[in-house]
Design an enzyme around this catalytic site. Structure first.
Site, short mmCIF file in Angstrom:
data_model
loop_
_atom_site.label_atom_id
_atom_site.label_comp_id
_atom_site.label_asym_id
_atom_site.label_seq_id
_atom_site.Cartn_x
_atom_site.Cartn_y
_atom_site.Cartn_z
N GLY A 14 0.75 -1.26 -0.07
CA GLY A 14 -0.09 -0.02 -0.02
C GLY A 14 1.04 1.43 0.25
CB ALA A 15 4.28 1.67 -0.91
CG ASN A 16 -1.08 3.39 -3.98
OD1 ASN A 16 -0.89 2.45 -3.41
ND2 ASN A 16 -1.80 4.39 -4.46
CB THR A 17 -1.84 6.93 -1.64
OG1 THR A 17 -2.36 8.26 -0.97
CG2 THR A 17 -2.87 5.71 -0.94
N GLY A 18 -0.86 8.21 0.99
CA GLY A 18 -0.84 8.10 2.56
C GLY A 18 0.25 7.68 3.41
CB SER B 18 -6.36 0.80 13.57
OG SER B 18 -7.36 1.73 13.86
CE1 TYR C 208 -9.33 -0.41 9.13
CE2 TYR C 208 -10.10 0.55 11.31
CZ TYR C 208 -9.03 0.50 10.11
OH TYR C 208 -7.90 0.90 10.23
#
Length: 307
Positions: free
Chosen positions: A22-26, A151, A178
């Site tokens: 998930g390294a493309n954003t945020g 989280s 979640y």
């Protein structure tokens, strides 16, 4: 007052290989960017290769000498997970850091391509399988780490309902689903660390959470929730993605980190601030639940760990 840990404290990473999902954003992007700026060879494991390419180009703007590549990884598909693991192993037979960062949050009821509830399947099962398939590349490497991003929501209405992991018998609750997936991240981390500690592996397992970071993750929430967050909550409690990435970066790089620790922000309610070791819920330390989740995860994914 003691100086607070920040991105400048990340040690030199030259010679190290880091895989960040998930390294493309945020949070994932900022985690990958800092590691690349410190000299790591970074693999951006992302669902959309075009977005991954744009992320790599952005990193090159601040770290033109960085060695950054893109790997297509769709955590909602075990076929994709297996293919991605094969590809990264062929490129990098030695891995120093695996950062399980990608995730979905508050999605409407849905399933992965393999029929698992979407949030549990993506946030936990996809990463469980990916980690297991890459672990042999980490085990011989001194100082290697598996960092899984959980989280603070793992405390809220969270329990693992082993009798209904697919939410077929209950009315679907996107928040509870979640929270269950984030609790699973911690149960997985603690059980993985226990197993690693029983052998002579050079690898440790650590967890982190970003607090309340201003990222795109909330995009799947109902419109009313997004409005309240944007107008009332975020201005008071939210912090930037750069700050939200710090607990992950510390868990991944601080030489003093020990296996089984959990890092989060040091501010009120762990919503914002600089990273420090934090505690997790009583449920996350239930060893029977840890072992049961491990067994169920191996059965559902077909991935058995070399431990």
């Amino acid at each position: 007052m003691a100086r607070k840990w920040n991105a400048q404290d990340v040690p030199d990473q030259h010679g190290r290989v880091a895989v960040v999902t998930g390294a493309n954003t945020g949070l994932g992007f900022d985690t990958a960017r800092v590691l690349a700026e410190r000299g790591a060879t970074v693999v951006l494991a992302v669902r959309n290769a075009d977005k991954g390419g744009r992320a790599a180009a952005r990193i090159a703007e601040t770290a033109p000498q960085a060695d950054v590549s893109v790997l297509r990884l769709d955590l909602t598909s075990l076929e994709s997970v297996r293919a991605a693991a094969r590809e990264v192993r062929s490129r990098h037979p030695r891995i120093d850091l695996l950062i399980n960062n990608a995730g979905v949050m508050y999605t409407p009821k849905g399933t992965t391509r393999d029929g698992f509830e979407l949030q549990f399947g993506t946030n936990h099962l996809g990463h469980f399988a990916f980690t297991g398939l890459l672990l042999e590349a980490l085990l011989p490497v001194p100082g290697s780490r598996v960092v899984t991003v959980s989280s603070a929501m793992h405390r809220v209405r969270a329990r693992i309902d082993f009798g209904d992991l697919r939410w077929e018998r209950r009315r679907y609750d996107r928040m509870a689903a979640y929270a269950q997936s984030k609790l699973a991240n911690l149960l997985f981390t603690y059980e993985l660390q226990r197993r690693l500690a029983q052998g002579d592996a050079g690898t440790i397992a650590v967890a982190a959470h970003p607090g309340f970071a201003a990222t795109e993750l909330i995009r799947n929430s109902p419109a009313a929730v997004r409005l309240v967050v944007a107008k009332a909550v975020a201005p008071v409690f939210a912090q930037s993605a750069e700050m939200g990435a710090l607990p992950t970066l510390r868990a991944a790089t601080d030489p003093d980190v020990r296996g089984g620790q959990f890092y989060g922000p040091d501010g009120p309610f762990e919503a914002r601030g600089h990273p420090k070791p934090v505690t997790s819920s009583r449920l996350s330390h239930d060893t029977a639940a840890q072992r049961r989740l491990w067994a169920v995860s191996e059965e559902l994914t077909g991935v058995e760990y070399p431990l």
